[in-house]
Design a protein around this motif. Structure first.
Motif, PDB file in Angstrom:
ATOM      1  N   CYS A  26      -2.011   6.143   5.195  1.00  9.62           N
ATOM      2  CA  CYS A  26      -0.843   5.265   5.374  1.00  9.62           C
ATOM      3  C   CYS A  26       0.489   5.993   5.241  1.00  9.62           C
ATOM      4  CB  CYS A  26      -0.880   4.129   4.350  1.00  9.62           C
ATOM      5  SG  CYS A  26      -2.175   2.918   4.652  1.00  9.62           S
ATOM      6  N   LEU A  71       1.784   1.134  -0.854  1.00  2.41           N
ATOM      7  CA  LEU A  71       0.407   1.401  -1.269  1.00  2.41           C
ATOM      8  C   LEU A  71      -0.328   0.101  -1.551  1.00  2.41           C
ATOM      9  CD1 LEU A  71      -1.834   3.353  -2.088  1.00  2.41           C
ATOM     10  CD2 LEU A  71      -0.796   3.528  -4.354  1.00  2.41           C
ATOM     11  N   LYS A  72       0.337  -0.819  -2.223  1.00  3.13           N
ATOM     12  CA  LYS A  72      -0.273  -2.118  -2.526  1.00  3.13           C
ATOM     13  C   LYS A  72      -0.649  -2.854  -1.245  1.00  3.13           C
ATOM     14  CE  LYS A  72       0.458  -6.303  -5.291  1.00  3.13           C
ATOM     15  NZ  LYS A  72       1.372  -6.981  -6.239  1.00  3.13           N
ATOM     16  N   ILE A 118      -2.010   9.587  -2.696  1.00  3.98           N
ATOM     17  CA  ILE A 118      -2.899   8.442  -2.465  1.00  3.98           C
ATOM     18  C   ILE A 118      -2.630   7.831  -1.092  1.00  3.98           C
ATOM     19  CG2 ILE A 118      -3.596   6.159  -3.260  1.00  3.98           C
ATOM     20  CD1 ILE A 118      -2.853   7.039  -6.101  1.00  3.98           C
ATOM     21  N   LEU A 119      -1.345   7.685  -0.755  1.00  8.19           N
ATOM     22  CA  LEU A 119      -0.990   7.150   0.565  1.00  8.19           C
ATOM     23  C   LEU A 119      -1.551   8.026   1.677  1.00  8.19           C
ATOM     24  CD1 LEU A 119       2.722   6.017   0.060  1.00  8.19           C
ATOM     25  CD2 LEU A 119       0.805   4.553   0.741  1.00  8.19           C
ATOM     26  N   ASP A 136       7.844   8.748   4.224  1.00 11.20           N
ATOM     27  CA  ASP A 136       7.255   8.476   2.903  1.00 11.20           C
ATOM     28  C   ASP A 136       7.183   9.756   2.075  1.00 11.20           C
ATOM     29  OD1 ASP A 136       6.855   5.776   3.414  1.00 11.20           O
ATOM     30  OD2 ASP A 136       4.873   6.110   4.286  1.00 11.20           O
ATOM     31  N   GLN A 151       5.096   2.403  -3.941  1.00  9.96           N
ATOM     32  CA  GLN A 151       4.035   1.611  -4.570  1.00  9.96           C
ATOM     33  C   GLN A 151       3.825   0.291  -3.821  1.00  9.96           C
ATOM     34  OE1 GLN A 151       4.716   1.336  -8.898  1.00  9.96           O
ATOM     35  NE2 GLN A 151       3.072   2.841  -9.042  1.00  9.96           N
ATOM     36  N   THR A 156       1.418   9.216  -6.031  1.00  5.54           N
ATOM     37  CA  THR A 156       1.471   8.058  -5.136  1.00  5.54           C
ATOM     38  C   THR A 156       1.475   8.491  -3.676  1.00  5.54           C
ATOM     39  OG1 THR A 156       2.726   6.838  -6.813  1.00  5.54           O
ATOM     40  CG2 THR A 156       2.718   5.940  -4.575  1.00  5.54           C
ATOM     41  N   LYS A 157       2.234   9.529  -3.361  1.00  7.75           N
ATOM     42  CA  LYS A 157       2.253  10.044  -2.000  1.00  7.75           C
ATOM     43  C   LYS A 157       0.882  10.583  -1.586  1.00  7.75           C
ATOM     44  CE  LYS A 157       7.163  11.324  -2.115  1.00  7.75           C
ATOM     45  NZ  LYS A 157       8.136  12.450  -2.120  1.00  7.75           N
TER      46      LYS A 157
END
Length: 459
Positions: free
Chosen positions: A134, A152-153, A128-129, A139, A149, A125-126
């Motif tokens: 972002c 991210l959304k 992807i951010l 984070d 999450q 997840t990190k």
């Protein structure tokens, strides 16, 4: 030797660029941009001229420092062209993906995440951010999956998104459902894996099975890397031996790459026969024989620097300068003639390993480097019990009196409340020289409790 290897690599790069510029994908993309083929032809002509000059310069650079510096500048320019062609390749792939789906689908955001053995929600997840721009420093330090999450959304809201999950070893239905929760409707996910069950779990729309290179393509790649100017016709004896060596690589590009770079510097028939008849081909190991042969050819100082890297987790992205500092701290580097600073030695060692494909540039972060999983397996095989990595998912019985280097990798998905217990097992390793703790995006450090309570016991 480091400069000569670098120059040889440059020649090989130029040969690759010729082929890529002449590819149908590059030609079609240039036309779509409204540019003429003439521009592409001019670039090809310029590269031909540079290639001819480099063939002469690679020899003269040994005695002429000015030529060496010029080659370095040319190398930077060639990497720039390579990066441009990578972007073109990405755009061609994007066009093909779009063609397979809706004609009006456009990728706005994209992220590439190397997953490897452990499927860690927080790490992925990190990443992807970071990929969509972002992520904040807080984070990267967070262990709250829900808040990450949610962010991210929000970051993907109203946008089309392409996610590449590279080298997924395993994943369960629940894990996949949790991971895709923040992804907006219509997002595309491209997954590479060695296990077809992963594709089934992720409910893939289309599965493409990759096969090894054909015999003809295997030889083309080997010839390009192993012979001057990629032409074996001037070395009929070596060509005959090479055609017997290549099938042993099983069509694997990494294996062919390793042997091609290894044999480029060897012009004696006996040296090629030694590789062909090596007993390494018959070893009972999961590590590719070609990689073992490539390792055996390394100078001693490079062998130590490379095997030390087995303490890192698979798919770990490392910074060149920080790795060189670790080599320095371990005493692996010795001043060499013509070099005034120990850091120069480290730079030379690093770039030699990079040129021989033991290291490679990270796909996700241009300034970082990684080891291919199979290369990492080689490092673990070579280092044995002298280098041991600990985390919250591995047992500690690998620690022994012969362990010299250890790294604790904090599993950010773990809720273990007493990771210090892991370090207590290290008291077995009385000869331990290195003890590092690796936190996601925080570099290498020593756990405070370890430094206060355990280090005194090892004096």
């Amino acid at each position: 030797m480091a400069e000569v290897v670098g120059g040889t690599l440059l020649s090989a790069f130029l040969q690759v660029l010729f082929d890529r510029l002449a590819s149908p994908g590059a030609s079609d993309f240039v036309r779509k941009l409204g540019l003429s083929d003439e521009l592409r032809y001019k670039l090809q002509d310029k590269l031909v001229i540079v290639h001819r000059v480099i063939n002469d310069a690679e020899v003269k650079q040994i005695w002429e420092p000015d030529i060496e510096r010029w080659l370095d500048r040319v190398k930077d320019a060639v990497y720039g062209v390579e990066d441009l062609l990578d972007e073109i390749t990405t755009e061609v792939l994007r066009s093909q993906i779009e063609g397979a789906g809706s004609s009006n689908w456009h990728i706005i955001l994209k992220a590439w995440v190397c997953v490897s053995e452990d499927f860690l929600f927080l790490k992925i997840t990190k990443s992807i951010l970071e990929g969509i721009g972002c992520a904040t420093p807080s984070d990267l330090l967070s262990s709250n999956l829900d808040s990450l999450q949610f962010k991210l959304k929000e970051g993907l809201r109203g946008k089309k998104f392409l996610l590449v999950l590279d080298d997924v070893w395993s994943i369960g239905f629940r894990e996949w459902d949790v991971l895709r929760l923040p992804l907006p409707k219509g997002s595309k996910v491209l997954v590479t894996t060695r296990d077809e069950n992963v594709a089934t779990t992720m409910r893939s729309v289309y599965t493409h099975h990759l096969t090894g290179l054909s015999e003809a393509d295997s030889w083309k790649l080997f010839e390009r890397l192993a012979f001057v100017n990629g032409d074996s016709s001037q070395y009929p004896d070596l060509e005959s031996i090479g055609r017997d060596i290549v099938p042993k690589c099983g069509g694997l590009p990494l294996a062919i790459n390793a042997l091609g770079r290894l044999l480029y510097s060897k012009t004696e028939t006996s040296e090629w026969v030694k590789i062909l008849d090596s007993e390494v081909w018959y070893l009972n190991t999961d590590v590719l024989p070609s990689l073992i042969l490539s390792y055996q050819d390394l100078p001693l100082q490079l062998k130590r620097c490379f095997s030390y890297c087995s303490i890192f987790p698979k798919a770990h992205e490392f910074d060149k300068e920080k790795l060189i500092l670790l080599w320095m701290a371990e005493g692996f580097l010795r001043l060499q003639r013509g070099m005034e600073r120990i850091e120069e030695v480290g730079e030379s060692h690093f770039h030699q390993l990079l040129s021989k494909s033991f290291f490679q540039k990270s796909v996700a972060h241009d300034s970082l480097f990684v080891m291919h999983d199979l290369i990492h397996d080689l490092a673990k095989l070579i280092s044995g019990k002298s280098c041991v990595r600990l985390d919250d998912t591995h047992e500690v019985q690998n620690i022994s009196k012969t362990t010299r280097h250890s790294l604790y990798f904090e599993n950010t998905d773990s809720r273990a409340k007493a990771p210090f217990k892991r370090f207590e097992a290290l008291t077995i390793g009385k000869g331990l020289r290195t003890l590092l703790e690796l936190k996601y995006k925080c570099g290498y450090q020593i756990n405070k409790r370890v430094s206060l309570h355990m280090l005194p016991e090892w004096r």
